[in-house]
Write a protein that holds these residues in place. Structure first.
Motif, PDB file in Angstrom:
ATOM      1  N   ARG A  90      72.880  -3.721  43.549  1.00  0.00           N
ATOM      2  CA  ARG A  90      72.991  -2.678  44.572  1.00  0.00           C
ATOM      3  C   ARG A  90      74.405  -2.612  45.117  1.00  0.00           C
ATOM      4  O   ARG A  90      74.972  -1.545  45.323  1.00  0.00           O
ATOM      5  CB  ARG A  90      72.003  -2.997  45.701  1.00  0.00           C
ATOM      6  CG  ARG A  90      71.889  -1.934  46.762  1.00  0.00           C
ATOM      7  CD  ARG A  90      71.161  -0.733  46.179  1.00  0.00           C
ATOM      8  NE  ARG A  90      70.794   0.236  47.193  1.00  0.00           N
ATOM      9  CZ  ARG A  90      71.636   1.105  47.724  1.00  0.00           C
ATOM     10  NH1 ARG A  90      72.885   1.111  47.350  1.00  0.00           N
ATOM     11  NH2 ARG A  90      71.221   1.976  48.625  1.00  0.00           N
ATOM     12  N   VAL A 115      73.987   5.756  45.367  1.00  0.00           N
ATOM     13  CA  VAL A 115      72.892   5.367  44.488  1.00  0.00           C
ATOM     14  C   VAL A 115      71.777   4.671  45.255  1.00  0.00           C
ATOM     15  O   VAL A 115      72.023   3.813  46.089  1.00  0.00           O
ATOM     16  CB  VAL A 115      73.384   4.399  43.378  1.00  0.00           C
ATOM     17  CG1 VAL A 115      72.260   4.089  42.415  1.00  0.00           C
ATOM     18  CG2 VAL A 115      74.573   4.968  42.648  1.00  0.00           C
ATOM     19  N   GLN A 116      70.552   5.096  44.979  1.00  0.00           N
ATOM     20  CA  GLN A 116      69.392   4.363  45.448  1.00  0.00           C
ATOM     21  C   GLN A 116      68.707   3.867  44.194  1.00  0.00           C
ATOM     22  O   GLN A 116      68.254   4.638  43.369  1.00  0.00           O
ATOM     23  CB  GLN A 116      68.474   5.283  46.250  1.00  0.00           C
ATOM     24  CG  GLN A 116      67.178   4.646  46.691  1.00  0.00           C
ATOM     25  CD  GLN A 116      66.016   5.137  45.875  1.00  0.00           C
ATOM     26  OE1 GLN A 116      65.922   6.317  45.542  1.00  0.00           O
ATOM     27  NE2 GLN A 116      65.125   4.241  45.522  1.00  0.00           N
ATOM     28  N   LEU A 129      71.269   4.297  52.879  1.00  0.00           N
ATOM     29  CA  LEU A 129      72.480   3.624  52.411  1.00  0.00           C
ATOM     30  C   LEU A 129      73.151   4.411  51.287  1.00  0.00           C
ATOM     31  O   LEU A 129      74.377   4.438  51.184  1.00  0.00           O
ATOM     32  CB  LEU A 129      72.150   2.207  51.924  1.00  0.00           C
ATOM     33  CG  LEU A 129      71.581   1.258  52.989  1.00  0.00           C
ATOM     34  CD1 LEU A 129      71.296  -0.104  52.383  1.00  0.00           C
ATOM     35  CD2 LEU A 129      72.520   1.130  54.179  1.00  0.00           C
ATOM     36  N   ALA A 130      72.332   5.085  50.473  1.00  0.00           N
ATOM     37  CA  ALA A 130      72.901   5.881  49.387  1.00  0.00           C
ATOM     38  C   ALA A 130      73.671   7.084  49.927  1.00  0.00           C
ATOM     39  O   ALA A 130      74.580   7.590  49.287  1.00  0.00           O
ATOM     40  CB  ALA A 130      71.801   6.346  48.436  1.00  0.00           C
ATOM     41  N   THR A 141      77.151  -0.771  43.219  1.00  0.00           N
ATOM     42  CA  THR A 141      77.252   0.693  43.251  1.00  0.00           C
ATOM     43  C   THR A 141      78.080   1.168  44.440  1.00  0.00           C
ATOM     44  O   THR A 141      78.202   2.367  44.665  1.00  0.00           O
ATOM     45  CB  THR A 141      75.866   1.351  43.350  1.00  0.00           C
ATOM     46  OG1 THR A 141      75.294   1.015  44.619  1.00  0.00           O
ATOM     47  CG2 THR A 141      74.937   0.872  42.251  1.00  0.00           C
TER      48      THR A 141
END
Lengths: 313, 247
Positions: free
Chosen positions: B91, A83-84, A145-146, B94
């Motif tokens: 963040r 996820v971003q 990072l996602a 997730t």
């Protein structure tokens, strides 16, 4: 396109206090697809993807990501979904390299971060702190990072906000690469250009509901201005007769340039009509309408007061 | 491969080492204060009102508590409310790392910084001003750990009840001065008698101050003081757990 569903959302509803953020959203994203969710601010896009990512409890409906229920299987969902998030930052003093290493430690088989950073143009900024990065660099780090955990589905929320046009194109290229490796991409955007160039299919969401779901071409074709015919003429012509042609939604004349909007096939009818009027068009152009027109049709013309009221209630 | 939690804690320690202002208030400021006070001649005179101890002797436990106050009220809530506001916690939610691991990391690095500060203060007092070392080591240890636990409870409770970083600053300020007062930073709580002293003894830092002073003087802290700290610790952590929001 593979036909296995990757993400299935059925009857999703989410209410915050008295505000209905998502009214009733159902959609299926297939494996290997770049699926866009497009809509105005406050339409329920972010709530939808945050529910898919398991960040929200939902009021009703079901969500399944490769058979995993993100609401009740938080641990499992994090392993298949990258996820971003829109406007989610990192610790201000963490360096790019530290963030990449930290995220690598979260996953059993992380993608090597160095080539990924290189790919996203972060190679020269590894020692820079997050707070010192430009908005675009922060965004690209967030995308890296996602992707680092080799997710099967990646959610990108407001992907290219704050990127300059060149960086935006590079990120688009990367998204296509990711898809080519078999990753399903769920893209939230309010950039029409981004949706049109990148997405295989688009759901247009407004007031917490899916207004239309089709390929970009399909959406454009269904709009009132699916094709735009323009030409110049030295003599005055009868616009009223053009407007009466079947399928024409608008005809106007500005500085000798006439523009006629309408459904597919209108161009031929226009040329026929000009011949009967005895006018020879100059610089005749026929262009496909843009997604903008389709979008405006679906989100603004559709101000059914009942739906708005319901959404606000 | 290290576990996600360990990786998060390691990262938080690294980041904390870059927070010069936090390090100053937690580690350096208490020692500085002790040295400045110790340079005042009257602070080095034996005072029969304080059981023949000197004021500087009383200020060693006070500066120990001071670093706990700085860590738990000034720096930790600011970091954590900032993390929440800017989406760091969301963040992390997730990923396979639990957002709670970042909370744990912050609690740990602050506890370590406070412990380092306490060590410096105790050694500095001993070496420079000849202040006594804690005579009841066990008593001091118990009092110290409870004081640290209640401090971190204050910090997490402030973080939990503050919806924004700004609100956290306001709540912190409101809590800060009473804590400084009851810990004896402005003047040792020993100067008070009667009802005022009794009331102070029911506050976390009033009780902590009593307990540390008792242990420093060689006796095991009064159970009442330990119970007050224990009670506050439980209540504050319950508040924190109940009210904490990740996003």
């Amino acid at each position: 396109m593979a036909s296995q569903p990757a993400v299935e959302v059925d009857g999703l509803r989410k209410v915050y206090g008295t505000t209905v953020a998502v009214d009733d959203i159902s959609l299926t994203v297939y494996e290997g697809e770049i699926f866009g969710i497009l809509g105005p601010n406050g339409a329920g896009k972010s709530t939808t993807v945050e529910s898919i990512a398991g960040l929200r409890t939902i009021d009703s409906g079901t969500i399944s990501v490769h058979g995993i229920d993100p609401v009740n299987q938080r641990e499992e969902i994090t392993e298949v979904l990258g996820v971003q998030l829109q406007e989610a930052k990192l610790q201000p003093k963490i360096t790019v390299q530290e963030a990449l290493e930290l995220w690598s430690a979260f996953y059993p088989d992380p993608e090597p971060w160095a080539p990924l950073a290189e790919r996203l143009g972060l190679g020269d900024h590894l020692r820079q702190r997050f707070e010192d990065l430009s908005g675009g660099q922060q965004q690209r780090l967030s995308i890296a990072l996602a992707l680092i955990g080799r997710p099967r589905v990646v959610v990108l929320d407001e992907l290219t906000t704050g990127l300059d046009p060149r960086a935006r194109r590079e990120v688009w290229e990367l998204v296509r690469d990711v898809r080519d490796r078999g990753v399903t991409v769920l893209l939230v955007t309010h950039s029409m250009e981004e949706a049109q160039t990148l997405c295989d299919r688009i759901a247009i969401v407004d007031a917490g509901r899916v207004r239309a779901l089709d390929t970009p071409a399909g959406l454009i074709g269904s709009a009132s201005a699916a094709t735009i015919t323009t030409f110049e003429t030295p003599v005055a012509i009868d616009l009223a007769s053009l407007r009466e042609l079947e399928g024409v939604t608008a005809a106007r004349s500005e500085n000798g340039t006439v523009t006629v909007e309408g459904a597919e096939g209108v161009a031929l009818a226009v040329i026929e009509e000009l011949r009967t009027q005895g006018v020879a068009p100059l610089r005749l152009r026929v262009a496909a309408g843009s997604l903008d027109a389709a979008y405006l049709d679906l989100t603004e013309n559709d101000t059914d007061p009942d739906i708005r009221q319901e959404a606000l209630r | 491969m290290t576990s996600p939690t360990v990786a998060v804690i390691r990262t938080e320690s690294r980041l904390f080492a870059r927070e010069r202002l936090s390090l100053f208030w937690i580690v350096l400021f208490p020692s500085l204060l002790l040295v400045v006070l110790g340079l005042v001649p009257s602070f080095r005179e034996h005072n029969p009102d304080f059981g023949d101890r000197r004021l500087i002797d009383l200020y060693v436990p006070v500066t120990v508590l001071l670093s706990m106050i700085m860590a738990s009220i000034m720096t930790m809530p600011a970091t954590l409310t900032g993390y929440r506001e800017s989406g760091v916690l969301r963040r992390l939610g997730t990923t396979p790392a639990k957002p709670a691991s970042i909370l744990l990391g912050q609690v740990l690095v602050h506890a370590v910084a406070v412990a380092a500060s306490s060590l410096v203060v105790i050694v500095l007092g001993r070496v420079v001003f000849g202040t006594p070392l804690p005579e009841s080591l066990l008593g001091y240890g118990v009092a110290y750990l409870l004081a640290l636990a209640v401090s971190l409870g204050i910090g997490t409770a402030i973080t939990a009840v503050s919806p924004t970083a700004k609100a956290g600053q306001v709540v912190g300020m409101v809590v800060f001065f009473p804590c400084m007062f009851t810990a004896g930073v402005y003047f040792p709580v020993e100067v008070f008698g009667g009802t005022v002293r009794d009331v102070i003894s029911f506050t976390p830092y009033g009780a902590a101050s009593n307990a540390l002073n008792d242990a420093a003087a060689g006796s095991f802290p009064a159970l009442a003081d330990l119970a007050v700290m224990g009670g506050w610790t439980v209540v504050l952590h319950l508040i924190a757990v109940r009210a904490f929001r990740w996003g």
